[in-house]
Enzyme design. Sequence first.
Site, PDB file in Angstrom:
ATOM      1  N   ARG A 128      59.929  -0.985  89.029  1.00 50.63           N
ATOM      2  CA  ARG A 128      60.650   0.285  89.239  1.00 50.63           C
ATOM      3  C   ARG A 128      59.796   1.460  88.739  1.00 50.63           C
ATOM      4  O   ARG A 128      59.212   2.190  89.515  1.00 50.63           O
ATOM      5  CB  ARG A 128      62.006   0.211  88.509  1.00 50.63           C
ATOM      6  CG  ARG A 128      63.029   1.212  89.017  1.00 50.63           C
ATOM      7  CD  ARG A 128      62.871   2.572  88.403  1.00 50.63           C
ATOM      8  NE  ARG A 128      62.976   2.560  86.946  1.00 50.63           N
ATOM      9  CZ  ARG A 128      62.686   3.597  86.191  1.00 50.63           C
ATOM     10  NH1 ARG A 128      62.278   4.726  86.728  1.00 50.63           N
ATOM     11  NH2 ARG A 128      62.774   3.522  84.874  1.00 50.63           N
ATOM     12  N   HIS A 177      56.141   6.049  77.379  1.00 45.79           N
ATOM     13  CA  HIS A 177      54.964   6.266  78.227  1.00 45.79           C
ATOM     14  C   HIS A 177      53.790   6.551  77.302  1.00 45.79           C
ATOM     15  O   HIS A 177      53.952   7.122  76.227  1.00 45.79           O
ATOM     16  CB  HIS A 177      55.219   7.420  79.202  1.00 45.79           C
ATOM     17  CG  HIS A 177      56.113   7.002  80.333  1.00 45.79           C
ATOM     18  ND1 HIS A 177      55.628   6.696  81.577  1.00 45.79           N
ATOM     19  CD2 HIS A 177      57.453   6.792  80.386  1.00 45.79           C
ATOM     20  CE1 HIS A 177      56.641   6.328  82.362  1.00 45.79           C
ATOM     21  NE2 HIS A 177      57.762   6.376  81.665  1.00 45.79           N
ATOM     22  N   HIS A 185      61.787   3.314  75.430  1.00 50.30           N
ATOM     23  CA  HIS A 185      61.029   3.355  76.690  1.00 50.30           C
ATOM     24  C   HIS A 185      59.903   4.369  76.475  1.00 50.30           C
ATOM     25  O   HIS A 185      60.158   5.568  76.388  1.00 50.30           O
ATOM     26  CB  HIS A 185      62.002   3.798  77.793  1.00 50.30           C
ATOM     27  CG  HIS A 185      61.389   3.994  79.138  1.00 50.30           C
ATOM     28  ND1 HIS A 185      61.565   3.093  80.169  1.00 50.30           N
ATOM     29  CD2 HIS A 185      60.631   4.997  79.661  1.00 50.30           C
ATOM     30  CE1 HIS A 185      60.943   3.530  81.254  1.00 50.30           C
ATOM     31  NE2 HIS A 185      60.372   4.692  80.972  1.00 50.30           N
ATOM     32  N   ASN A 240      53.781   3.607  81.660  1.00 46.81           N
ATOM     33  CA  ASN A 240      54.439   3.047  80.482  1.00 46.81           C
ATOM     34  C   ASN A 240      53.390   2.330  79.635  1.00 46.81           C
ATOM     35  O   ASN A 240      52.283   2.060  80.093  1.00 46.81           O
ATOM     36  CB  ASN A 240      55.472   2.003  80.908  1.00 46.81           C
ATOM     37  CG  ASN A 240      56.540   2.580  81.802  1.00 46.81           C
ATOM     38  OD1 ASN A 240      56.349   2.723  82.999  1.00 46.81           O
ATOM     39  ND2 ASN A 240      57.668   2.928  81.223  1.00 46.81           N
ATOM     40  N   CYS A 243      56.237   9.379  86.754  1.00 47.60           N
ATOM     41  CA  CYS A 243      57.569   9.805  87.193  1.00 47.60           C
ATOM     42  C   CYS A 243      57.363  10.816  88.299  1.00 47.60           C
ATOM     43  O   CYS A 243      56.575  11.745  88.140  1.00 47.60           O
ATOM     44  CB  CYS A 243      58.333  10.412  86.019  1.00 47.60           C
ATOM     45  SG  CYS A 243      59.873  11.214  86.532  1.00 47.60           S
TER      46      CYS A 243
END
Length: 300
Positions: A14, A206, A204, A246, A237
């Site tokens: 994703r 990056h 999460h 990430n 993104c």
Amino acid sequence: MTDRPLILCDVGPRDGLQNAEPTLSPEQRAEYVNLLAATGLSRIEAVSFVNPKRVPQMAGAEEVMQLIERKPGVTYAGLALNERGYDRALACGVDLVQYVVPLSETFAEKNQGTTVDAAAAVGIDLAARAKADGIDFAVTLSVAFGCPYDGKIESSRVLSAAEHLAAGGVEEIMLADTIGVGVPTQVRELVTETLGLGLTVGVHFHNTRNTGYANAVAAVESGATILDASTGGLGGCPFTPNATGNIATEDLVYLLEGMGIETGVNLEGLFEVSRWLSEQMGTALPGLTYKAGGFAPIAS
Ligand code: ZN
């Protein structure tokens, strides 16, 4: 640190692919998810139910879900940004819906065409629906460590959003450093205080400014029990200028296993998935460990 088992979620199918070229077909994306499941990962963000006109890389989520060979014990998650996305996710049988509440007004408008309050209200509605529908539900608080448009996000803002969502029935919160600006002191504060609200807390990160791995260690040491990462560190993104990938799943596994924290994931298996993904994308990925290899006294 807690005694709860750590959940590593590979968000590569994703977050990794949504902003990348070339666009992979649903068949390739399902194969990617199947390869990840074989490494022992317990959670995979397999698909996104965003409007394919906005993010063409994520088109065909239903087809991907249909082609996946569901492995018992693996949670297959899907991203939904609104009710329509939730309906689609439910219809194709995801185990967990990942919903996003941005913490800045400009990001909320650009990323989701909404406001912070409206996004939170939808999140609370969807949490109730997920409970009734018998599927897991988590909310990602995006730009929790800083916004590319509105700058610094005060920790009080993150905590009041988490508290509001918790009161509305949300049980799992992911603190997302969408643009990779956070540092470990900030991570420790936010994770500790969010845990204090009685929530399950994940992170999460990056790696835009190379702080992602230090942040991951700080998060785990502060009690976060879910870590997102993407194969080879692919990602970005579509609505975030200069966002990079990430933290890489295999680099994270190497790091955690070396610290004696069990991940249940086969490192060599992840290397193979990164090599496979690198071939599909026609380029080397940002992750380092799949190129360097493991180190016998540490990696299994
Ligand atoms: Zn992300």
